[in-house]
Scaffold this motif. Structure first.
Motif, short mmCIF file in Angstrom:
data_model
loop_
_atom_site.label_atom_id
_atom_site.label_comp_id
_atom_site.label_asym_id
_atom_site.label_seq_id
_atom_site.Cartn_x
_atom_site.Cartn_y
_atom_site.Cartn_z
N GLN A 76 0.86 -1.18 0.00
CA GLN A 76 0.00 0.00 0.00
C GLN A 76 0.90 1.23 0.00
OE1 GLN A 76 -3.60 0.05 0.23
NE2 GLN A 76 -3.36 -2.12 -0.26
N GLN A 77 0.47 2.27 -0.70
CA GLN A 77 1.18 3.54 -0.71
C GLN A 77 0.22 4.63 -0.28
OE1 GLN A 77 2.76 4.74 -4.52
NE2 GLN A 77 3.59 6.66 -3.70
N THR A 78 0.60 5.40 0.75
CA THR A 78 -0.23 6.51 1.21
C THR A 78 0.12 7.78 0.47
OG1 THR A 78 -0.34 5.50 3.40
CG2 THR A 78 -0.98 7.80 3.25
N ASP A 79 1.43 8.05 0.34
CA ASP A 79 1.91 9.20 -0.42
C ASP A 79 3.34 8.89 -0.88
OD1 ASP A 79 3.68 9.80 1.74
OD2 ASP A 79 2.18 11.08 2.68
N ALA A 80 4.06 9.89 -1.36
CA ALA A 80 5.39 9.66 -1.93
C ALA A 80 6.41 9.16 -0.92
CB ALA A 80 5.90 10.94 -2.59
N THR A 81 6.15 9.31 0.37
CA THR A 81 7.14 8.91 1.37
C THR A 81 6.64 7.85 2.35
OG1 THR A 81 6.52 10.72 2.86
CG2 THR A 81 8.32 11.14 1.29
N HIS A 82 5.43 7.32 2.14
CA HIS A 82 4.87 6.34 3.07
C HIS A 82 4.36 5.11 2.33
CE1 HIS A 82 4.74 10.05 5.47
NE2 HIS A 82 4.95 9.23 6.49
N TYR A 83 4.94 3.96 2.69
CA TYR A 83 4.59 2.68 2.08
C TYR A 83 4.39 1.64 3.17
CZ TYR A 83 6.29 4.68 -2.28
OH TYR A 83 6.47 5.48 -3.38
N VAL A 84 3.48 0.70 2.92
CA VAL A 84 3.28 -0.43 3.83
C VAL A 84 3.39 -1.70 2.99
CG1 VAL A 84 1.73 -1.61 5.43
CG2 VAL A 84 1.74 0.91 5.33
N ALA A 85 4.35 -2.55 3.35
CA ALA A 85 4.54 -3.83 2.68
C ALA A 85 4.14 -4.93 3.66
CB ALA A 85 5.99 -4.00 2.24
N THR A 86 3.08 -5.66 3.36
CA THR A 86 2.61 -6.73 4.23
C THR A 86 3.26 -8.04 3.79
OG1 THR A 86 0.52 -5.59 4.57
CG2 THR A 86 0.59 -7.93 5.15
N HIS A 87 3.88 -8.71 4.76
CA HIS A 87 4.56 -9.97 4.50
C HIS A 87 3.90 -11.09 5.30
CE1 HIS A 87 7.74 -7.21 3.21
NE2 HIS A 87 8.13 -8.21 2.45
N HIS A 88 3.78 -12.25 4.67
CA HIS A 88 3.29 -13.45 5.33
C HIS A 88 4.51 -14.30 5.69
CE1 HIS A 88 0.61 -16.67 6.43
NE2 HIS A 88 1.37 -17.49 5.73
N LEU A 100 2.89 -9.64 8.86
CA LEU A 100 3.51 -8.45 9.44
C LEU A 100 3.47 -7.30 8.44
CD1 LEU A 100 6.70 -9.88 11.19
CD2 LEU A 100 4.55 -9.16 12.26
N ARG A 101 3.13 -6.12 8.93
CA ARG A 101 3.15 -4.91 8.11
C ARG A 101 4.45 -4.17 8.37
NH1 ARG A 101 -2.22 -2.21 10.00
NH2 ARG A 101 -1.08 -2.69 11.86
N TYR A 102 5.19 -3.93 7.31
CA TYR A 102 6.42 -3.14 7.36
C TYR A 102 6.04 -1.74 6.90
CZ TYR A 102 9.28 -7.40 7.69
OH TYR A 102 9.87 -8.58 8.09
N LYS A 103 5.95 -0.80 7.84
CA LYS A 103 5.54 0.57 7.52
C LYS A 103 6.79 1.44 7.34
CE LYS A 103 1.22 0.40 10.10
NZ LYS A 103 0.44 1.08 11.15
N PHE A 104 7.00 1.89 6.11
CA PHE A 104 8.18 2.68 5.77
C PHE A 104 7.84 4.16 5.67
CE2 PHE A 104 8.96 -1.50 3.95
CZ PHE A 104 10.27 -1.75 4.30
N THR A 105 8.69 4.99 6.28
CA THR A 105 8.65 6.43 6.06
C THR A 105 10.01 6.81 5.47
OG1 THR A 105 7.21 6.76 7.97
CG2 THR A 105 8.39 8.70 7.14
N LEU A 106 9.98 7.46 4.31
CA LEU A 106 11.21 7.80 3.60
C LEU A 106 11.56 9.28 3.77
CD1 LEU A 106 10.57 5.89 0.26
CD2 LEU A 106 11.51 5.02 2.41
N LEU A 114 11.00 2.80 10.22
CA LEU A 114 10.41 1.51 9.86
C LEU A 114 9.70 0.96 11.09
CD1 LEU A 114 9.91 -1.04 8.15
CD2 LEU A 114 12.21 -1.80 8.78
N VAL A 115 8.43 0.68 10.95
CA VAL A 115 7.65 0.08 12.03
C VAL A 115 7.15 -1.27 11.52
CG1 VAL A 115 5.66 0.30 13.56
CG2 VAL A 115 6.96 2.34 12.90
N ILE A 116 7.47 -2.34 12.26
CA ILE A 116 7.02 -3.68 11.89
C ILE A 116 6.04 -4.13 12.95
CG2 ILE A 116 7.71 -6.07 11.46
CD1 ILE A 116 10.51 -4.98 10.73
N GLU A 117 4.81 -4.44 12.50
CA GLU A 117 3.77 -4.86 13.45
C GLU A 117 2.74 -5.74 12.75
OE1 GLU A 117 2.33 -1.09 14.80
OE2 GLU A 117 1.16 -0.74 13.00
N PRO A 118 2.03 -6.56 13.54
CA PRO A 118 0.97 -7.40 12.96
C PRO A 118 -0.16 -6.54 12.39
CG PRO A 118 1.52 -8.15 15.17
CD PRO A 118 2.24 -6.86 14.94
#
Length: 118
Positions: A76-88, A100-106, A114-118
């Motif tokens: 998922q992409q919220t804007d140019a600097t925020h992405y969420v990559a969900t991994h199984h 797990l959701r890997y929440k990236f702020t660039l 980077l926030v990793i959470e269920p």
């Protein structure tokens, strides 16, 4: 549609996110840590790691703690600097499977947070 998450494809991820994910999956800590800013923070399992030295230590520990397979399930992409990559993940950790959701702020083409959470 501003600030509304939208589905993205793996090839639309910024290079730095792709570099981090590939290195992390390969347990290549030296490459993974180059994706972060000097002041980056990573939050995983309730613990915060501030700065690249702390992040490198966390990556080294997490690479050897459990054995698991990881599959990119969603982006998922919220804007140019925020992405969420969900991994199984499936492996020998408590519970055996988790998403797990890997929440990236660039910032400046690097990972600032980077926030990793269920």
């Amino acid at each position: 549609m501003h600030d509304q998450p939208r589905t993205a494809s793996p090839d639309s991820l910024p290079e730095v996110v792709t570099r981090y994910l590939k290195a992390h999956h390969a347990h290549d800590t030296a490459t993974a840590v180059t994706a972060f800013t000097d002041q980056a923070t990573a939050i995983d399992d309730g613990n915060t790691y501030a700065g690249t030295e702390a992040i490198e230590g966390w990556l080294n520990r997490s690479a050897t703690e459990f054995t698991y397979t990881i599959h990119l399930a969603d982006i998922q992409q919220t804007d140019a600097t925020h992405y969420v990559a969900t991994h199984h993940l499936e492996g020998n950790f408590p519970g055996g499977t988790i998403d797990l959701r890997y929440k990236f702020t660039l910032r400046d083409d690097l990972i600032e947070r980077l926030v990793i959470e269920p």
